[in-house]
Write a protein that holds these residues in place. Structure first.
Motif, mmCIF file in Angstrom:
data_model
loop_
_atom_site.group_PDB
_atom_site.id
_atom_site.type_symbol
_atom_site.label_atom_id
_atom_site.label_comp_id
_atom_site.label_asym_id
_atom_site.label_seq_id
_atom_site.Cartn_x
_atom_site.Cartn_y
_atom_site.Cartn_z
ATOM 1 N N ALA A 1 -3.808 5.195 -3.864
ATOM 2 C CA ALA A 1 -5.215 5.550 -3.666
ATOM 3 C C ALA A 1 -4.932 7.099 -3.270
ATOM 4 C CB ALA A 1 -5.781 4.900 -2.599
ATOM 5 N N LEU B 1 0.685 -1.168 0.073
ATOM 6 C CA LEU B 1 -0.082 0.005 -0.069
ATOM 7 C C LEU B 1 0.779 1.077 0.100
ATOM 8 C CD1 LEU B 1 -2.676 1.346 0.452
ATOM 9 C CD2 LEU B 1 -2.472 1.245 2.743
ATOM 10 N N SER C 1 -12.878 9.668 -5.425
ATOM 11 C CA SER C 1 -11.618 8.736 -4.556
ATOM 12 C C SER C 1 -11.115 7.630 -6.111
ATOM 13 C CB SER C 1 -12.120 7.755 -3.903
ATOM 14 O OG SER C 1 -12.862 8.325 -2.845
ATOM 15 N N ALA D 1 -3.426 8.931 -7.709
ATOM 16 C CA ALA D 1 -3.166 7.321 -6.898
ATOM 17 C C ALA D 1 -2.147 6.561 -7.723
ATOM 18 C CB ALA D 1 -4.583 6.528 -7.147
ATOM 19 N N LEU E 1 -10.969 4.954 -0.177
ATOM 20 C CA LEU E 1 -10.474 3.433 -0.943
ATOM 21 C C LEU E 1 -11.655 2.857 -1.541
ATOM 22 C CD1 LEU E 1 -7.989 1.870 -1.460
ATOM 23 C CD2 LEU E 1 -8.352 0.622 0.619
ATOM 24 N N VAL F 1 -8.271 4.850 -7.130
ATOM 25 C CA VAL F 1 -7.450 3.627 -6.713
ATOM 26 C C VAL F 1 -6.675 3.092 -7.867
ATOM 27 C CG1 VAL F 1 -9.344 2.015 -6.550
ATOM 28 C CG2 VAL F 1 -7.103 1.680 -5.129
ATOM 29 N N ARG G 1 -6.676 3.775 5.266
ATOM 30 C CA ARG G 1 -6.629 2.938 4.165
ATOM 31 C C ARG G 1 -5.964 1.444 4.413
ATOM 32 N NH1 ARG G 1 -5.234 7.698 1.182
ATOM 33 N NH2 ARG G 1 -6.986 8.373 0.185
ATOM 34 N N SER H 1 0.625 4.412 0.720
ATOM 35 C CA SER H 1 0.109 5.332 1.394
ATOM 36 C C SER H 1 0.334 5.540 2.871
ATOM 37 C CB SER H 1 -1.350 5.116 1.189
ATOM 38 O OG SER H 1 -2.285 6.176 1.895
#
Length: 202
Positions: A78, A8, A114, A59, A185, A116, A15, A10
């Motif tokens: 994201a 991930l 949003s 993202a 997310l 992703v 998230r 982030s």
């Protein structure tokens, strides 16, 4: 066939919590992306489709930045942007800015955009954009003062200055959209894609 490592890209605790709650095994790596540089490329492009595209671009760039150092991994990027009547908003930098933003949202609808993306070997292999539409009620100044006192600096961690799982839910009269999209997310389409790619069990 071995599952690829999942990362991930982030620093978002929310998230990470969503992926953990879904039972995924993953690492976390902060992309340290210069988001302002990406946003400058969208200056003057303010309609909803452009804001969706910006969320997706952020993202993708986050995931790509991490992927360059982890070529064997599937990297999730994201991002989320709020727009209200054509104006985009970032996370507030101070309580005063949070108050000003909430006053701007009061009695009006806003959109959470949003995005992703999945990146592998520095190539985008999948991306998805989703919107949630929320309308704040016409709350009083006294309520706003009380809300900010209760929520404290947690409001600085959200583009909308709220968490629906806390007192922020009292700000609203209408919410239309997927819960995970609101949290930043779009989880269900992401899980579908990860299953299709063998990253999680079908």
């Amino acid at each position: 066939m071995a599952k690829p490592p999942l990362i991930l890209a982030s620093a978002s605790a929310v998230r990470a919590s969503l992926l953990k709650g879904a039972g995924l095994d993953f690492e976390v790596a902060d992309s340290r992306l210069d988001e302002e540089e990406v946003k400058r490329g969208f200056a003057g492009r303010d309609d909803a489709a452009d804001t969706d595209a910006l969320a997706l671009e952020l993202a993708v760039e986050k995931a790509a930045a991490v992927s360059r150092g982890k070529p064997q991994a599937l990297v999730i990027g994201a991002d989320q942007i709020l727009s209200c009547e054509g104006k985009r908003y970032d996370k507030p930098k101070s309580m005063a800015e949070a108050r000003a933003n909430l006053l701007a949202f009061r009695g009006r609808p806003h959109i959470l955009h949003s995005g992703v993306a999945l990146v592998a070997n520095d190539a985008v292999i999948w991306s998805h954009a989703a919107q949630a539409h929320l309308t704040m009620r016409d709350f009083t100044d006294d309520f706003l003062d009380d809300y900010l006192a209760q929520a404290g600096e947690r409001v600085l961690k959200s583009v909308g200055c709220y968490q629906l799982e806390g007192p922020g839910v009292q700000l609203f009269e209408r919410i239309e959209g997927d819960y995970f999209t609101i949290l930043g997310l779009p989880l269900l389409p992401l899980l579908d894609e990860l299953r299709a790619r063998g990253a999680v069990l079908k």
